[in-house]
Design a protein around this motif. Structure first.
Motif, PDB file in Angstrom:
ATOM      1  N   ALA A  74       3.444  15.863   5.565  1.00  0.00           N
ATOM      2  CA  ALA A  74       2.457  15.071   4.790  1.00  0.00           C
ATOM      3  C   ALA A  74       3.483  13.778   4.523  1.00  0.00           C
ATOM      4  O   ALA A  74       4.691  13.814   5.003  1.00  0.00           O
ATOM      5  CB  ALA A  74       2.144  15.549   3.665  1.00  0.00           C
ATOM      6  N   TYR A  75       3.129  12.623   3.666  1.00  0.00           N
ATOM      7  CA  TYR A  75       4.025  11.510   3.564  1.00  0.00           C
ATOM      8  C   TYR A  75       4.719  11.849   2.164  1.00  0.00           C
ATOM      9  O   TYR A  75       4.376  12.478   1.316  1.00  0.00           O
ATOM     10  CB  TYR A  75       3.219  10.346   3.679  1.00  0.00           C
ATOM     11  CG  TYR A  75       2.549   9.987   4.897  1.00  0.00           C
ATOM     12  CD1 TYR A  75       3.353   9.852   6.163  1.00  0.00           C
ATOM     13  CD2 TYR A  75       1.152   9.700   4.959  1.00  0.00           C
ATOM     14  CE1 TYR A  75       2.696   9.726   7.275  1.00  0.00           C
ATOM     15  CE2 TYR A  75       0.597   9.636   6.369  1.00  0.00           C
ATOM     16  CZ  TYR A  75       1.523   9.595   7.403  1.00  0.00           C
ATOM     17  OH  TYR A  75       1.012   9.261   8.685  1.00  0.00           O
ATOM     18  N   TYR A 119      -2.832  12.439  10.697  1.00  0.00           N
ATOM     19  CA  TYR A 119      -1.363  13.074  11.187  1.00  0.00           C
ATOM     20  C   TYR A 119      -1.218  14.387  10.323  1.00  0.00           C
ATOM     21  O   TYR A 119      -0.687  15.247  11.342  1.00  0.00           O
ATOM     22  CB  TYR A 119      -0.416  11.967  10.191  1.00  0.00           C
ATOM     23  CG  TYR A 119       0.983  12.208  10.105  1.00  0.00           C
ATOM     24  CD1 TYR A 119       1.913  12.189  11.066  1.00  0.00           C
ATOM     25  CD2 TYR A 119       1.308  12.783   8.709  1.00  0.00           C
ATOM     26  CE1 TYR A 119       3.209  12.546  10.935  1.00  0.00           C
ATOM     27  CE2 TYR A 119       2.627  13.178   8.682  1.00  0.00           C
ATOM     28  CZ  TYR A 119       3.738  13.133   9.851  1.00  0.00           C
ATOM     29  OH  TYR A 119       4.903  13.422   9.565  1.00  0.00           O
ATOM     30  N   SER A 120      -1.487  14.656   9.186  1.00  0.00           N
ATOM     31  CA  SER A 120      -1.398  15.951   8.666  1.00  0.00           C
ATOM     32  C   SER A 120      -1.968  16.753   9.365  1.00  0.00           C
ATOM     33  O   SER A 120      -1.597  17.968   9.490  1.00  0.00           O
ATOM     34  CB  SER A 120      -1.720  15.610   7.224  1.00  0.00           C
ATOM     35  OG  SER A 120      -1.222  16.723   6.355  1.00  0.00           O
ATOM     36  N   THR A 165       7.755  17.220   8.010  1.00  0.00           N
ATOM     37  CA  THR A 165       7.857  16.376   9.389  1.00  0.00           C
ATOM     38  C   THR A 165       8.318  15.202   9.155  1.00  0.00           C
ATOM     39  O   THR A 165       8.890  14.836   7.798  1.00  0.00           O
ATOM     40  CB  THR A 165       6.660  16.519  10.045  1.00  0.00           C
ATOM     41  OG1 THR A 165       5.601  16.127   9.151  1.00  0.00           O
ATOM     42  CG2 THR A 165       6.014  17.791  10.529  1.00  0.00           C
ATOM     43  N   ASP A 166       8.152  14.292   9.859  1.00  0.00           N
ATOM     44  CA  ASP A 166       8.958  12.931   9.831  1.00  0.00           C
ATOM     45  C   ASP A 166       8.389  12.033   8.447  1.00  0.00           C
ATOM     46  O   ASP A 166       8.944  10.946   8.265  1.00  0.00           O
ATOM     47  CB  ASP A 166       8.820  12.317  11.101  1.00  0.00           C
ATOM     48  CG  ASP A 166       7.600  11.665  11.775  1.00  0.00           C
ATOM     49  OD1 ASP A 166       6.677  12.564  11.142  1.00  0.00           O
ATOM     50  OD2 ASP A 166       7.396  10.980  12.454  1.00  0.00           O
ATOM     51  N   GLY A 167       7.046  12.386   8.184  1.00  0.00           N
ATOM     52  CA  GLY A 167       6.682  11.752   6.967  1.00  0.00           C
ATOM     53  C   GLY A 167       7.455  11.946   5.514  1.00  0.00           C
ATOM     54  O   GLY A 167       7.272  11.115   4.770  1.00  0.00           O
ATOM     55  N   TRP A 168       8.266  12.835   5.815  1.00  0.00           N
ATOM     56  CA  TRP A 168       9.115  12.969   4.458  1.00  0.00           C
ATOM     57  C   TRP A 168      10.422  11.930   4.306  1.00  0.00           C
ATOM     58  O   TRP A 168      10.906  11.706   3.329  1.00  0.00           O
ATOM     59  CB  TRP A 168       9.864  14.376   4.674  1.00  0.00           C
ATOM     60  CG  TRP A 168       8.924  15.519   4.429  1.00  0.00           C
ATOM     61  CD1 TRP A 168       7.623  15.461   4.753  1.00  0.00           C
ATOM     62  CD2 TRP A 168       9.420  16.796   3.793  1.00  0.00           C
ATOM     63  NE1 TRP A 168       7.046  17.037   4.337  1.00  0.00           N
ATOM     64  CE2 TRP A 168       8.161  17.435   3.711  1.00  0.00           C
ATOM     65  CE3 TRP A 168      10.552  17.120   2.966  1.00  0.00           C
ATOM     66  CZ2 TRP A 168       8.101  18.973   2.967  1.00  0.00           C
ATOM     67  CZ3 TRP A 168      10.428  18.462   2.481  1.00  0.00           C
ATOM     68  CH2 TRP A 168       9.265  19.308   2.572  1.00  0.00           C
ATOM     69  N   ASP A 169      10.766  11.420   5.640  1.00  0.00           N
ATOM     70  CA  ASP A 169      11.878  10.597   5.763  1.00  0.00           C
ATOM     71  C   ASP A 169      11.777   9.263   4.916  1.00  0.00           C
ATOM     72  O   ASP A 169      11.372   8.265   5.669  1.00  0.00           O
ATOM     73  CB  ASP A 169      12.118  10.289   7.209  1.00  0.00           C
ATOM     74  CG  ASP A 169      13.443   9.559   7.426  1.00  0.00           C
ATOM     75  OD1 ASP A 169      14.129   9.698   6.638  1.00  0.00           O
ATOM     76  OD2 ASP A 169      13.414   8.963   8.274  1.00  0.00           O
ATOM     77  N   ASN A 170      12.185   9.250   3.720  1.00  0.00           N
ATOM     78  CA  ASN A 170      12.228   8.212   2.815  1.00  0.00           C
ATOM     79  C   ASN A 170      12.997   8.238   1.585  1.00  0.00           C
ATOM     80  O   ASN A 170      12.859   9.439   1.057  1.00  0.00           O
ATOM     81  CB  ASN A 170      10.869   7.730   2.411  1.00  0.00           C
ATOM     82  CG  ASN A 170      10.933   6.452   1.760  1.00  0.00           C
ATOM     83  OD1 ASN A 170      11.246   6.254   0.787  1.00  0.00           O
ATOM     84  ND2 ASN A 170      10.369   5.297   2.308  1.00  0.00           N
ATOM     85  N   GLY A 223       0.809  -1.261  -0.015  1.00  0.00           N
ATOM     86  CA  GLY A 223       0.106  -0.060  -0.105  1.00  0.00           C
ATOM     87  C   GLY A 223       0.798   1.293  -0.058  1.00  0.00           C
ATOM     88  O   GLY A 223       2.098   1.370  -0.318  1.00  0.00           O
ATOM     89  N   GLY A 224       0.220   2.466   0.267  1.00  0.00           N
ATOM     90  CA  GLY A 224       0.718   3.785  -0.062  1.00  0.00           C
ATOM     91  C   GLY A 224       1.917   3.993   1.034  1.00  0.00           C
ATOM     92  O   GLY A 224       2.864   4.608   0.489  1.00  0.00           O
ATOM     93  N   VAL A 225       2.208   3.390   2.292  1.00  0.00           N
ATOM     94  CA  VAL A 225       3.132   3.915   2.870  1.00  0.00           C
ATOM     95  C   VAL A 225       3.860   2.632   3.301  1.00  0.00           C
ATOM     96  O   VAL A 225       4.452   2.356   4.428  1.00  0.00           O
ATOM     97  CB  VAL A 225       2.713   4.563   4.406  1.00  0.00           C
ATOM     98  CG1 VAL A 225       2.484   6.119   3.904  1.00  0.00           C
ATOM     99  CG2 VAL A 225       1.634   3.895   5.016  1.00  0.00           C
ATOM    100  N   ALA A 226       4.091   1.509   2.336  1.00  0.00           N
ATOM    101  CA  ALA A 226       4.813   0.319   2.596  1.00  0.00           C
ATOM    102  C   ALA A 226       6.013   0.438   3.059  1.00  0.00           C
ATOM    103  O   ALA A 226       6.743  -0.299   3.954  1.00  0.00           O
ATOM    104  CB  ALA A 226       4.548  -0.671   1.531  1.00  0.00           C
ATOM    105  N   ASP A 227       6.684   1.329   2.495  1.00  0.00           N
ATOM    106  CA  ASP A 227       8.344   1.634   2.798  1.00  0.00           C
ATOM    107  C   ASP A 227       8.538   2.046   4.349  1.00  0.00           C
ATOM    108  O   ASP A 227       9.450   1.326   4.784  1.00  0.00           O
ATOM    109  CB  ASP A 227       9.172   2.632   1.966  1.00  0.00           C
ATOM    110  CG  ASP A 227       9.188   2.306   0.676  1.00  0.00           C
ATOM    111  OD1 ASP A 227       9.056   1.029   0.245  1.00  0.00           O
ATOM    112  OD2 ASP A 227      10.173   2.824  -0.300  1.00  0.00           O
ATOM    113  N   TYR A 228       7.422   2.901   4.834  1.00  0.00           N
ATOM    114  CA  TYR A 228       7.630   2.873   6.240  1.00  0.00           C
ATOM    115  C   TYR A 228       7.616   1.759   7.172  1.00  0.00           C
ATOM    116  O   TYR A 228       8.342   1.457   7.987  1.00  0.00           O
ATOM    117  CB  TYR A 228       6.341   4.080   6.692  1.00  0.00           C
ATOM    118  CG  TYR A 228       6.629   5.413   6.273  1.00  0.00           C
ATOM    119  CD1 TYR A 228       7.806   5.890   5.881  1.00  0.00           C
ATOM    120  CD2 TYR A 228       5.636   6.016   5.857  1.00  0.00           C
ATOM    121  CE1 TYR A 228       8.239   7.198   5.484  1.00  0.00           C
ATOM    122  CE2 TYR A 228       5.641   7.363   5.323  1.00  0.00           C
ATOM    123  CZ  TYR A 228       6.968   7.914   5.119  1.00  0.00           C
ATOM    124  OH  TYR A 228       6.854   9.336   4.503  1.00  0.00           O
TER     125      TYR A 228
END
Length: 387
Positions: A237-238, A186-187, A261-266, A43-48
């Protein structure tokens, strides 16, 4: 008479088995401690989800290699919530009622963690999210602490304060536009916190715009934002949407600092946005791999050896949250969910990779944050902020 007696006994046994199956209750096992993992693996945030899971598995591997916990092996039972709230609730139900776990790690995002909470509360099994930052995860709308909900990261209000202070005190920004994902708790929560702190510092919010997760074209809204001539744009946001927003913003000639914020961390944010567009962007995070603390250095080395890649903040938080749960089980002297819950509440001065962790009365960690700057596609430590 004998047949009647046997019938009564059979009915009683069936009833007892049904009653026993209703509540949760992790079954005691002489050889293993079963921990649930409710993660965004697709899904959308699988990397996290995958990054956090990797950190958790590394911590569990190290604990098992050192002889286990309470003489038992820790077994992580995984479930994929597909980055969706409804699936997060389904995964929690499976892990608790079918797999009989003693505690649950995850979900990763706030919305998914909130969706899984009721199941953990109803069954009295601790849920510990490594990265869910929304305040409602541990405290309900009535201000009551959720007894079985915990987290391993700082909360959204702290991130909002960090970035608002950075905007006004380091960047000397006087005006800001906020651009949020209106489909994300979150956002929205981060936007509220940033707004309160930014205006308290004397800044002015001159525009607020919104998008939806999985949107692709942001140029119409970005054109409107550009016309406002704000000093900075805050985008809590992510990474998938942020990467596209940053790329399109720069294409439109928006060159002001972009904050997040931390949602950028990828790492994928660089693939999506490009290295150049990400220059002059900043975001809050939980740790920096550039930290020369011996614990951070060792963690980075061990993680790279295990996974052949550098750990993100999500990896570090997964690792630390697993350490927190393992520490609680040791102090509880048991894998009983209630005893684990009691031990988690008493977590104090636990040394982990992201710092020294103490849980407050609301089950939130008291810990530091860092601000990261993107330079030519790489994360660079900018400054550290204490609570």
């Amino acid at each position: 008479m004998k047949k009647k007696w046997l019938g009564v006994m059979t009915s009683a046994l069936v009833l007892m088995s049904l009653v026993a199956g209703c509540g949760n209750s992790a079954t005691s096992n002489d050889k293993e401690i079963r921990i649930g993992g409710n993660f965004e693996l697709t899904g959308g945030v699988a990397d996290y989800g995958k990054q956090s899971l990797n950190g958790i598995m590394l911590a569990i591997k190290e604990a098992n290699d050192a002889g286990g916990v309470l003489g038992k092996k820790i077994v992580l039972v995984q479930a994929d919530n597909k980055s969706e709230a409804s699936e997060a609730a389904n995964a929690a139900t499976k892990l608790i009622t079918q797999d009989k776990v003693s505690a649950m790690l995850g979900p990763i995002t706030s919305s998914n963690a909130i969706a899984a909470l009721q199941i953990s509360q109803d069954n009295k099994v601790p849920l510990v999210t490594p990265t869910g930052t929304n305040t409602k995860i541990t405290v309900d709308d009535n201000g009551q602490v959720r007894p079985y909900a915990f987290r391993g990261c700082f909360i959204d209000p702290f991130q909002g304060i960090v970035m608002a202070n950075f905007a006004t005190k380091t960047l000397h920004a006087k005006t800001a536009v906020i651009y949020i994902d209106s489909s994300s708790d979150y956002s929205k929560n981060l936007a509220e916190s940033f707004t309160e702190s930014f205006t308290k510092n004397g800044g002015q919010i001159i525009g607020k715009e919104a998008f939806l997760q999985k949107d692709q074209d942001f140029k119409a809204t970005l054109t409107k934002i550009k016309s406002l001539n704000a000093d900075i744009i805050f985008i809590p946001a992510y990474y998938e949407e942020v990467g596209k927003i940053v790329k399109q913003a720069r294409e439109l000639g928006i060159n002001v600092p972009l904050l997040g914020t931390d949602g950028w961390d990828n790492a994928k944010i660089t693939e999506i946005a490009g290295t150049g567009p990400l220059n002059n962007t900043f975001f809050s995070n939980h740790y920096s791999a550039e930290d020369k603390d011996p614990r951070v250095v060792k963690f980075v080395e061990d993680y790279k050896k295990e996974y052949n890649e550098a750990p993100s903040a999500f990896s570090a938080l997964g690792y630390d949250t697993a350490l927190m749960l393992i520490d609680a089980i040791k102090r509880a002297g048991s894998d009983d969910p209630e005893k684990i819950r009691e031990a988690l509440e008493k977590t104090k001065d636990l040394q982990v990779v992201t710092g020294i962790l103490t849980l407050d009365a609301n089950h939130n960690p008291i810990k530091s944050a860092v601000v990261v700057e993107m330079k030519d596609g790489k994360q660079v430590f900018k400054e550290k902020v204490n609570p």
